[in-house]
Design a protein around this motif. Sequence first.
Motif, mmCIF file in Angstrom:
data_model
loop_
_atom_site.group_PDB
_atom_site.id
_atom_site.type_symbol
_atom_site.label_atom_id
_atom_site.label_comp_id
_atom_site.label_asym_id
_atom_site.label_seq_id
_atom_site.Cartn_x
_atom_site.Cartn_y
_atom_site.Cartn_z
ATOM 1 N N VAL A 5 10.126 65.080 5.815
ATOM 2 C CA VAL A 5 10.288 66.482 5.431
ATOM 3 C C VAL A 5 11.570 67.010 6.065
ATOM 4 O O VAL A 5 11.754 66.929 7.283
ATOM 5 N N THR A 6 12.475 67.544 5.270
ATOM 6 C CA THR A 6 13.816 67.898 5.753
ATOM 7 C C THR A 6 13.803 69.152 6.633
ATOM 8 O O THR A 6 12.881 69.968 6.596
ATOM 9 N N ASP A 7 14.891 69.277 7.425
ATOM 10 C CA ASP A 7 15.038 70.449 8.296
ATOM 11 C C ASP A 7 15.147 71.730 7.480
ATOM 12 O O ASP A 7 14.758 72.801 7.948
ATOM 13 N N GLU A 8 15.712 71.643 6.274
ATOM 14 C CA GLU A 8 15.851 72.837 5.430
ATOM 15 C C GLU A 8 14.486 73.445 5.122
ATOM 16 O O GLU A 8 14.323 74.676 5.104
ATOM 17 N N VAL A 9 13.502 72.588 4.862
ATOM 18 C CA VAL A 9 12.145 73.078 4.604
ATOM 19 C C VAL A 9 11.558 73.671 5.876
ATOM 20 O O VAL A 9 10.925 74.737 5.854
ATOM 21 N N ALA A 10 11.818 73.013 7.027
ATOM 22 C CA ALA A 10 11.277 73.492 8.300
ATOM 23 C C ALA A 10 11.840 74.860 8.679
ATOM 24 O O ALA A 10 11.197 75.622 9.415
ATOM 25 N N GLU A 11 13.048 75.173 8.203
ATOM 26 C CA GLU A 11 13.696 76.438 8.578
ATOM 27 C C GLU A 11 13.237 77.626 7.737
ATOM 28 O O GLU A 11 13.637 78.763 8.010
ATOM 29 N N ILE A 12 12.399 77.392 6.696
ATOM 30 C CA ILE A 12 11.887 78.511 5.884
ATOM 31 C C ILE A 12 11.053 79.413 6.768
ATOM 32 O O ILE A 12 10.175 78.952 7.509
ATOM 33 N N GLU A 13 11.309 80.703 6.684
ATOM 34 C CA GLU A 13 10.602 81.661 7.533
ATOM 35 C C GLU A 13 9.100 81.632 7.239
ATOM 36 O O GLU A 13 8.671 81.661 6.092
ATOM 37 N N GLY A 14 8.317 81.547 8.317
ATOM 38 C CA GLY A 14 6.864 81.520 8.188
ATOM 39 C C GLY A 14 6.280 80.123 8.188
ATOM 40 O O GLY A 14 5.057 79.961 8.226
ATOM 41 N N MET A 15 7.118 79.097 8.155
ATOM 42 C CA MET A 15 6.641 77.718 8.121
ATOM 43 C C MET A 15 6.138 77.304 9.504
ATOM 44 O O MET A 15 6.745 77.622 10.524
ATOM 45 N N THR A 16 5.008 76.610 9.552
ATOM 46 C CA THR A 16 4.448 76.107 10.805
ATOM 47 C C THR A 16 4.447 74.580 10.783
ATOM 48 O O THR A 16 4.482 73.966 9.706
ATOM 49 N N PRO A 17 4.396 73.947 11.976
ATOM 50 C CA PRO A 17 4.365 72.477 12.025
ATOM 51 C C PRO A 17 3.206 71.891 11.207
ATOM 52 O O PRO A 17 3.379 70.878 10.523
#
Length: 517
Positions: free
Chosen positions: A435-447
């Motif tokens: 899963v890319t860092d771009e997806v991880a940086e979406i506001e509200g995303m949790t691990p």
Amino acid sequence: MDIATQPKLELIQVADVVARDKGIDREEVLIAMEQAIQKAGRSKYGPDHDIRATIDRRTGEISLKRCTTVVEEIEDEVSQITLDQAKRIDPALELGSVIEEPLPPIDFGRIAAQTAKQVIVQKVREFERQRQFEEYKDRAGEIINGVVKRVEYGNVTVEIQRAEAILRRDRLLPRETFRQGDRIRAYIEDVRSEPRGPQIFLSRTHPEFMRQLFRQEVPEVYDGIIEIKAVARDPGSRAKIAVISYDSSIDPVGACVGMRGSRVQAVVGELQGEKIDIIPWSEDPATFVVNALAPAEVSKVVLDEDAGRIEVVVPDEQLSLAIGRRGQNVRLASMLTGWDIDILTEQEESDRRKEEFRVRSDTFITALDIDDVIAGLLVAEGFTSVEEIAYVDLEDLADIEGFDADIAAELQNRALNHVEAERARLEERRRELGVTDEVAEIEGMTPAMLVALGEKGVKTLDDFADLASDELLEIVPADSLDEEQASAMIMAARAHWFDDEEAPAATGEEAEPEPTA
């Protein structure tokens, strides 16, 4: 009616009779007669001629004229004339003028007279339909009395005031039958203008029918002292209505029931024995739901306003009464209140609470390495997750009976360590899944959400942007997001699509031209 043989004054009398019988304006009947005469005139002199007929409203005298319009350029040689040609007839004529040439009275033949009669009948019918629509278009929501005219395939045609209405089979009460000539009372559900004329649709199953019946039977409802706030019906079987009184001296339930049940029985009789529960309305949702579930007794109510659900706990012996036959009582209560109602017995609620207590205790015992006594104290204080313990105010932990500042600090430290370790584990798992860092940086995303997405093959920003909100809610852990949050995250992921579209336009002026071969 043969207008070929009508004396002049009798023509006016015929128009008066038709207008009175059909309930339409006399002028509209005379206009229909003029159109019929014009049609007969075109049949005699040619369909291209502009034939106009007028009937003197006082004497009944018929005058027939052929009209020619003065135009700049002729498109129809029969009914138009150029200005030059017109000037030869009358120098005062100008563009747009109409030259009227009187024609002798028409000697109606049998076919022409029959055609004229058909035109009159058709026009009168159109005027009558329009009058019906205008009369009934604003009457939807009323109760009306009528007489059954015919019954076809279970659908009842009802003759009402100067019109016909249809009561479809699915709008009749179960096991209800009518025969020609029966009197009937029904609710005007809809009035529509259709090519075949205005269609008036009646109903005896609509909830508003019951409201209007009570309005007729209970003077306090008619006067607005008592208001029926909500109605829920299982037509022909059972219904519930919620009432409120705006006069503290009047009991709304008693007023609707009437002396010895006379008022409610009048409504029940009209609805073929449909049982009616009359309950007091309340602004408090919990109180309203408890009232709506009557005659069942309720021990406990738990509201979930965000989900629009309410959990109701009843004594074990009251369960069947609360649910009702085939779920009827709880279904009607849900319709009446607008809440989704879950019913549990006291034993079921106790067992569920015990299971929730055990699961949370086990979670705290494992994550914080504590004994079951301390875990039980944390659950009893309302803590549901390790994260809550990690980030709660330390003083709130220390205030728990049996805890002190040292115990609270140690518990919070262990909770923070667990949260950090879990975050690191999920982060490693997220990278393993790609899963890319771009997806991880979406506001509200949790691990936890990132790992769930990766396990479903959603790894890139485009993968995420392609999701619909309901798909995202199915993937992520339960209660992580609501629909509005899911939609916002997806739209944020799609933003780069629009940025890519605008980029060439923004840089196009500065880009050097490609060399040509």
